[in-house]
Motif scaffolding. Sequence first.
Motif, PDB file in Angstrom:
ATOM      1  N   ALA A 210      21.920  39.569  54.945  1.00 49.37           N
ATOM      2  CA  ALA A 210      20.625  39.729  55.607  1.00 49.37           C
ATOM      3  C   ALA A 210      19.504  39.156  54.750  1.00 49.37           C
ATOM      4  CB  ALA A 210      20.371  41.201  55.906  1.00 49.37           C
ATOM      5  N   MET A 211      19.612  39.312  53.445  1.00 47.07           N
ATOM      6  CA  MET A 211      18.608  38.765  52.534  1.00 47.07           C
ATOM      7  C   MET A 211      18.515  37.248  52.665  1.00 47.07           C
ATOM      8  SD  MET A 211      18.603  38.930  48.361  1.00 47.07           S
ATOM      9  CE  MET A 211      20.128  37.970  48.301  1.00 47.07           C
ATOM     10  N   ARG A 212      19.671  36.578  52.706  1.00 46.47           N
ATOM     11  CA  ARG A 212      19.666  35.108  52.807  1.00 46.47           C
ATOM     12  C   ARG A 212      19.288  34.645  54.206  1.00 46.47           C
ATOM     13  NH1 ARG A 212      24.838  36.050  50.201  1.00 46.47           N
ATOM     14  NH2 ARG A 212      24.504  36.067  47.945  1.00 46.47           N
ATOM     15  N   LEU A 216      16.237  32.044  55.053  1.00 47.74           N
ATOM     16  CA  LEU A 216      16.411  30.797  55.794  1.00 47.74           C
ATOM     17  C   LEU A 216      15.466  30.733  56.986  1.00 47.74           C
ATOM     18  CD1 LEU A 216      20.286  30.286  55.760  1.00 47.74           C
ATOM     19  CD2 LEU A 216      18.548  29.063  54.449  1.00 47.74           C
ATOM     20  N   GLN A 217      15.215  31.865  57.634  1.00 48.09           N
ATOM     21  CA  GLN A 217      14.271  31.866  58.740  1.00 48.09           C
ATOM     22  C   GLN A 217      12.863  31.535  58.272  1.00 48.09           C
ATOM     23  OE1 GLN A 217      15.696  35.671  61.161  1.00 48.09           O
ATOM     24  NE2 GLN A 217      14.437  34.296  62.387  1.00 48.09           N
ATOM     25  N   ILE A 218      12.471  32.086  57.135  1.00 50.65           N
ATOM     26  CA  ILE A 218      11.135  31.816  56.612  1.00 50.65           C
ATOM     27  C   ILE A 218      10.984  30.353  56.223  1.00 50.65           C
ATOM     28  CG2 ILE A 218       9.553  32.335  54.713  1.00 50.65           C
ATOM     29  CD1 ILE A 218      10.673  35.181  54.699  1.00 50.65           C
ATOM     30  N   LEU A 219      12.012  29.783  55.586  1.00 47.64           N
ATOM     31  CA  LEU A 219      11.916  28.421  55.049  1.00 47.64           C
ATOM     32  C   LEU A 219      12.110  27.352  56.111  1.00 47.64           C
ATOM     33  CD1 LEU A 219      13.873  28.888  51.705  1.00 47.64           C
ATOM     34  CD2 LEU A 219      11.402  28.691  51.999  1.00 47.64           C
ATOM     35  N   ILE A 278      22.130  28.250  51.177  1.00 47.78           N
ATOM     36  CA  ILE A 278      23.332  28.100  51.996  1.00 47.78           C
ATOM     37  C   ILE A 278      24.576  28.025  51.116  1.00 47.78           C
ATOM     38  CG2 ILE A 278      24.524  26.554  53.599  1.00 47.78           C
ATOM     39  CD1 ILE A 278      21.812  25.849  54.777  1.00 47.78           C
ATOM     40  N   GLU A 279      24.501  27.277  50.030  1.00 41.65           N
ATOM     41  CA  GLU A 279      25.665  27.175  49.133  1.00 41.65           C
ATOM     42  C   GLU A 279      25.981  28.521  48.481  1.00 41.65           C
ATOM     43  OE1 GLU A 279      24.579  24.052  46.488  1.00 41.65           O
ATOM     44  OE2 GLU A 279      25.322  22.459  47.825  1.00 41.65           O
ATOM     45  N   GLU A 280      24.967  29.294  48.164  1.00 39.70           N
ATOM     46  CA  GLU A 280      25.188  30.630  47.604  1.00 39.70           C
ATOM     47  C   GLU A 280      25.880  31.540  48.619  1.00 39.70           C
ATOM     48  OE1 GLU A 280      22.386  34.385  46.224  1.00 39.70           O
ATOM     49  OE2 GLU A 280      21.716  32.337  45.789  1.00 39.70           O
TER      50      GLU A 280
END
Length: 543
Positions: A210-212, A216-219, A278-280
Amino acid sequence: MNPRPTTASPSRISHPWLREAAKWCLGTQLEAGILRWSTVSQERMRCLVRFDRWLSTFADPLDVLGDPAHGVQLAAAFRRWDSDPANRLTRQSERRFAHKPVHSRQINDDLRAVAELFAFVAANPAEARQVLGVEPWSRVRVAHAAGWFRQVSRIPHQRDLNDEHYVDDHALAQIPAALPLLGLGRDEQMAITRGDGHQISARGFDDPQAMRMILLQILTGRRASEIHTCLFDCLFPVPNKTVDAAEGEEVARFHYAQSKIDIAPDNILVDREVVAIIEEQQQWIRERFPGITPRHLFMQRTGNRQGDKPYPSGTYNWMLREFSKPVKITDSRGKPVGLIHTHRFRHTQLTRLAELGLSVHVLMRYAGHATPSMSMHYVAARQEHAEQAFLATAKLRADGTHVTFSRDDHDSMHLFNRADRFLPHGWCMLPPLQTCDKGNACLTCPVFVTDASHQPALERQLAETEALINRTTAAFQEQHGRPMPEDNIWLLQRRAEHAALTKLLDTIRTKPGQAVQGAGCETATTGPVALTLDLDRSRRTRP
């Protein structure tokens, strides 16, 4: 077949005759491509379920298909019933909204759903008899639909400047600082500073996915569904000859799960920061689900032996709702920012790109929209940015003197509310309550303002004015055999405009980036014009 579970289905409609009609009508529109699954499940079916519940209050529900003359009264009765929040609740978890007013737009949606169902059946009588039988739908006429459509209320147009869905910098600065709490284990604690300035120690939520996802939505400004259902292998390299990136900047193509608009693109270019997130996440999935080939980038953590189930949207919403409680994100005005409304980040990202000067077609491509009007709907026309854009360049008069505006300048800010203040070559600074009697003689008007952005128009006007003077004086010379007098009122006005344009352009070229209030030139002479009359020549003499 429905590709995802729905929150509302035809089985929830208790009256068989209404249920079969709803299945036939909505199914036909789905096959024709008029509606999508998300629209049917989340909107239309919910509306018809509420209509079904209202019919249950009748002694004979088929009265709604009776005399069309009574359609307006029945629709009005449904509107009153539907406007009560308690009548719209379908689950126990929604009880907290029992006192929240129902928006007119929600009631209009329910009225339209019923009216469109009646209109569809009335427009296809032969097919209706084959699918639904003769009774009771043979009673439906176009007049039934018209009566329900008539109850749809007109909602006043909202103000143009709307930043309701915009997340400002103050709130965005708080979110990344608090997000590590989402990925922290439940047995760990972290000190955070809430939006109101208080420091607290909060327990982790143990959900790094959820954190990632919210990062991604913000960026990227993608929809929540496009993030949590995107494929595992969603990054693709971009050839260097295709994109010229900044020095040291890594660019990749991110393929997201675009399922809303068929003709819209499903990929965007992303920078190094997005690639790292994404890679993380990919590395976390490999460690969490060893031995399987994951299908989605974000996966359901339990009951997912095959690894083919994406992260549930309900879990994502619940997690963000619970996360918002301790962190209490606020904007610059102290207003709470609920992270559950993640679509606000899409509005924010598109607004920022538009304010950077991206053209409409580029913005539309990045947003994944099919029409420019939809992209403009997402852009928050912030009053703050409008003022900053206007005050960004210094305004000068035609004689080169500066005009100073402040954020409190009342008259200048009226430019954004009145279309008649915009001119082809500048702005009119006339106070809003005054009228203009100069016609198009703006260059000799002291409240005319322009800047370097109008330089091409001013240069073109100067050339046309000069050509007009030369052409007209030559025609006068040819017709009268003498030059046009310099005190000719027409020539005085044109000379004044020519002088004003020359001064404007000289100032703009001398000081690039500066700009101008109009009319620093001398205006045409006003008052009586001296004339010499030959009285002897004009007087008639007797023989």
